[in-house]
Design a protein around this motif. Structure first.
Motif, PDB file in Angstrom:
ATOM      1  N   ALA A   1      28.448 -28.299   9.004  1.00 21.65           N
ATOM      2  CA  ALA A   1      27.968 -27.014   9.520  1.00 21.65           C
ATOM      3  C   ALA A   1      26.672 -27.193  10.312  1.00 21.65           C
ATOM      4  CB  ALA A   1      27.749 -26.040   8.374  1.00 21.65           C
ATOM      5  N   ALA A   2      25.759 -28.007   9.784  1.00 17.18           N
ATOM      6  CA  ALA A   2      24.463 -28.207  10.455  1.00 17.18           C
ATOM      7  C   ALA A   2      24.653 -28.892  11.808  1.00 17.18           C
ATOM      8  CB  ALA A   2      23.543 -29.035   9.565  1.00 17.18           C
TER       9      ALA A   2
ATOM     10  N   LEU B   1      21.943 -21.601   5.752  1.00 15.74           N
ATOM     11  CA  LEU B   1      22.205 -20.395   6.536  1.00 15.74           C
ATOM     12  C   LEU B   1      20.896 -19.696   6.905  1.00 15.74           C
ATOM     13  CD1 LEU B   1      24.152 -18.303   7.665  1.00 15.74           C
ATOM     14  CD2 LEU B   1      24.493 -17.416   5.362  1.00 15.74           C
ATOM     15  N   LEU B   2      19.978 -19.597   5.954  1.00 12.08           N
ATOM     16  CA  LEU B   2      18.690 -18.960   6.231  1.00 12.08           C
ATOM     17  C   LEU B   2      17.881 -19.770   7.245  1.00 12.08           C
ATOM     18  CD1 LEU B   2      17.755 -17.838   2.618  1.00 12.08           C
ATOM     19  CD2 LEU B   2      17.992 -16.322   4.582  1.00 12.08           C
TER      20      LEU B   2
ATOM     21  N   PHE C   1      24.106 -12.611   9.671  1.00 12.29           N
ATOM     22  CA  PHE C   1      24.302 -13.861   8.908  1.00 12.29           C
ATOM     23  C   PHE C   1      23.069 -14.183   8.070  1.00 12.29           C
ATOM     24  CE2 PHE C   1      27.210 -14.928  12.664  1.00 12.29           C
ATOM     25  CZ  PHE C   1      28.321 -14.415  12.017  1.00 12.29           C
ATOM     26  N   GLY C   2      21.903 -13.963   8.666  1.00 16.89           N
ATOM     27  CA  GLY C   2      20.666 -14.206   7.924  1.00 16.89           C
ATOM     28  C   GLY C   2      20.583 -13.323   6.692  1.00 16.89           C
TER      29      GLY C   2
ATOM     30  N   GLY D   1      28.404 -18.298  10.769  1.00 16.73           N
ATOM     31  CA  GLY D   1      29.553 -17.514  10.315  1.00 16.73           C
ATOM     32  C   GLY D   1      30.316 -18.226   9.210  1.00 16.73           C
ATOM     33  N   ILE D   2      30.524 -19.534   9.394  1.00 17.58           N
ATOM     34  CA  ILE D   2      31.273 -20.307   8.382  1.00 17.58           C
ATOM     35  C   ILE D   2      30.511 -20.301   7.053  1.00 17.58           C
ATOM     36  CG2 ILE D   2      32.021 -22.655   7.772  1.00 17.58           C
ATOM     37  CD1 ILE D   2      32.549 -23.024  10.865  1.00 17.58           C
ATOM     38  N   LEU D   3      29.184 -20.540   7.129  1.00 19.07           N
ATOM     39  CA  LEU D   3      28.400 -20.570   5.894  1.00 19.07           C
ATOM     40  C   LEU D   3      28.332 -19.177   5.252  1.00 19.07           C
ATOM     41  CD1 LEU D   3      25.466 -23.039   6.663  1.00 19.07           C
ATOM     42  CD2 LEU D   3      27.676 -23.498   5.630  1.00 19.07           C
TER      43      LEU D   3
END
Lengths: 99, 592
Positions: free
Chosen positions: B85-86, B311-312, B344-345, B424-426
């Protein structure tokens, strides 16, 4: 039809903020009242008190804010305290993409 | 197939780090996302038990490069999942160097997770410290360089503690096997190993490296760094120091420390950095509790924490990427133009706060339940309090000051597509694991008999969170941000370093000055004067009476004195006098 150029600014309106305050108070109220209708299994004596979690949340958080505020008097310093240069990197160069 | 089962997952990423340098453009980016996914699949197919064993240090026995069980697999899954993801988030990065460092960093973190012995663990531990320093350096600013320097110094210190502990443990007749240490038989060696681990876990007193360095890293660097160093420390504590009581209190202290500092901070990524300390505190506490439930709870929490914390950091990173700003005093009102980043955040913020229907609710609460089951009243109260505090500083403060609060006229574009996809995935995972936690519970080291969704738990959790939110908004005037920094323990080595430098400057240069004045300018000059003038003065003293007896006038004597002085300075004497003096010297030597 709404003006497509006008940006969405619902959260800036005083009326919206007022509404959100109401939502917050009512939700808090619901959680307090909801405890009357549930059966709890306290592990300690203290967590069996009525609305223990509301009190813990409120008092605990208020205490932490006050402690932080108090410590801030001693611990806060201006941004150049360590004497480091403050470079405002251009946003497209944050990962070194521009060079 | 058997050969493949012997390959440590870290090797795949190390190889990938080299390949990355050779690739370019989109191909490289696609490769970077595919590699952790392949490593994830590789980990899924690794058979449990001990794999690759090599002997490279004579006298220390076999090193076990691959030890697979449920605990190491769970951490392996999340490390690779987060890496994918990253690196999807990092699609925009054009320089390969940051990715190479990141892959070695993630690879060495996997190396620690799958290490079966202390030597392999130590090598990977140090490799992690060095490679992560390069991730910080990739930001390429003076601040990042300073922070990276301090970061690596602290980690070298931690690494030395670990090395000293390992050497003492082995020399005391212990084996190099990396297994649990017994609290009852603790010795200096084991305490030193624990100290080394706690440096990486950002325990109180040695935590400042985290909040100092991570926020100075690049947008992607911050996302990558947030996941591995502290969580590898959690893993090693869970594996080898479970049930060590001091960890309960260290963990509790971390949870509160993180909240207080996050409340004081102005920089959004520094708020998130302190929030890591708070969250890792829960896991360290769980390691201290040490029951099966606590260990499984900490594993579940680490798994979910890596997702929502990434995600944050991603949402904060997207804001920094678009605006170039990270201080709360310069941000605000971004909900108007970055709604998806906000969405997302906020999902990440709700998950970290353990709001029902998010992964925090189904994972962090296991640790609290474990404290309850063990009837640990005070740790339990602190953890509950910390849960409320998380909502305060990360759950509300971060989104509120960045996306709402005061409109500062910033109108940045929404985050790039790949960033949104990664977020979005996370976000999906945060909610999925909140609704269907069984998928996560199945991979935990011990079977978890825990039901998060009971009416009672839902009500009490909402009471805790809603009243925490109420406090936030009631106390909002007190939380007004100021353009300041907060002193942390790094003050001791940052100001201490400057103090040491200026003290050395004053002392050593002072000694130098005095030495110069007394020896070089004083004594040497006098000696030199004596060497040139002394013999002439001596001879004048001897010859003056002779001249007086021989009846020379004052003028003549003055002339003779001048001539003598000149002759002595040049070292020229009439042969007769030289011969006479030589005879005199020989006579003195002969008689005495």
């Amino acid at each position: 039809m709404a003006d497509p150029k006008k940006e969405f600014d619902w959260f800036d309106k005083p009326a919206s903020r007022k509404l959100l305050w109401w939502v917050l108070w009512i939700t808090c109220g619901i959680t307090v009242v909801a405890e009357l209708f549930i059966h709890r299994h306290p592990h300690f004596e203290i967590d069996g008190w009525f609305n223990f979690y509301s009190i813990l949340g409120f008092v605990g958080c208020a205490a932490m804010i006050l402690i932080a505020k108090g410590l801030g008097v001693y611990l806060k310093r201006s941004e150049d305290y360590y004497g480091e240069p403050d470079e405002d990197t251009p946003s497209n160069d944050i990962d070194g993409n521009a060079s | 197939m058997e050969t493949l089962a012997n390959i440590p997952p870290s090797f795949l990423l190390f190889a990938g780090a080299i390949v990355t340098v050779l690739l370019k453009g989109t191909l490289r980016n696609v490769f970077l996302v595919a590699l952790p996914i392949l490593t994830f699949i590789h980990i899924a197919y690794l058979p449990s038990g001990n794999g690759l064993q090599v002997s490279f240090l004579p006298g220390f026995g076999d090193s076990e490069l691959l030890r697979v069980d449920k605990l190491s697999k769970a951490f392996g899954y999340i490390f690779t999942l987060n890496a994918a993801a990253a690196l999807l988030f990092a699609f925009y990065v054009k320089k390969a160097i940051q990715h190479t460092a990141a892959l070695i960093y993630i690879g060495s973190a996997l190396g620690v997770i799958f290490a079966g012995d202390l030597i392999t663990l130590y090598i990977n531990w140090e490799l992690m410290a060095v490679s992560s320093t390069f991730v910080i350096l990739a930001r390429d600013t003076a601040k990042a360089k300073g922070a990276a320097f301090r970061y690596v110094m602290v980690h070298i210190f931690g690494g030395l503690l670990l090395l000293a502990g390992i050497v003492m443990t082995v020399s005391n007749g212990g084996s190099i096997a990396f297994d649990s240490f017994d609290y009852a038989n603790a010795n200096l060696g084991t305490w030193l190993i624990l100290g080394g681990f706690l440096v990486n876990a950002a325990a109180p007193g040695v935590s400042a490296w985290l909040s100092d360095a991570y926020p100075e890293a690049s947008v992607t660097g911050g996302v990558i760094l947030s996941a591995y160093t502290t969580k590898t420390a959690v893993y090693v504590l869970l594996r080898s120091f479970h049930g060590w009581e001091p960890l309960i209190w260290i963990g509790c202290a971390m949870t509160v420390f993180g909240i207080i500092y996050a409340l004081l901070e102005n920089d959004m990524r520094r708020i998130l950095a302190y929030s890591i300390i708070n969250q890792v505190g829960f896991m360290v506490c769980a390691a201290g509790i040490g029951t099966d439930m606590a260990i499984s709870g900490a594993t579940a929490h680490a798994f979910c924490h890596i997702i929502y914390k990434s995600l944050l950091w991603m949402s904060a990173g997207a804001v920094l990427y678009r605006t170039g700003k990270s201080r709360c005093t310069e941000l605000g009102g971004l909900y108007k133009t970055m709604p998806l980043t906000l969405l997302f955040g906020t999902i990440g913020a709700l998950a970290i706060s353990a709001v029902p229907l998010t992964s925090g609710f189904t994972s962090k609460t296991i640790i609290i339940a474990a404290a309850e089951h063990e009837h640990l009243l005070w740790p339990w109260i602190v953890l509950e309090l910390a849960s409320a505090g998380v909502f305060l500083h990360a759950g509300i403060k971060f989104p509120y000051f960045v996306f709402f609060n005061q409109d500062r006229g910033l109108r940045p574009k929404e985050a790039p597509g790949t960033m949104l996809w990664a977020m979005g995935i996370l976000s999906f995972l945060c909610i999925y694991l909140g609704i269907r936690p069984q998928a996560l519970y199945d991979i935990l080291p011990y079977t978890v008999d825990y039901q998060a969704y009971t009416t009672s738990h839902l009500v009490t959790q909402m009471q805790l969170l809603m009243f925490s939110a109420l406090v936030f908004f009631l106390f909002l005037p007190m939380l007004k941000r100021t353009p300041t920094i907060v002193l942390d323990t790094d003050w001791f080595y940052r100001k201490g370093g400057q103090f040491f430098y200026s003290t050395c400057d004053i002392c050593l240069n002072g000694i130098n000055k005095i030495a110069h004045k007394t020896l070089i300018a004083g004594a040497t000059k006098k000696l030199c004067h004596f060497a040139t003038e002394g013999p002439a003065n001596l001879l004048t003293l001897i010859l003056t009476p002779i001249w007086e007896i021989s009846g020379t006038s004052m003028e003549q004597r003055e002339k003779l004195r001048e001539d003598l002085r000149e002759n002595v300075r040049k070292g020229v004497f009439p042969i007769g006098i030289t011969a006479c003096l030589s005879v005199l010297l020989i006579a003195v030597l002969f008689f005495f």
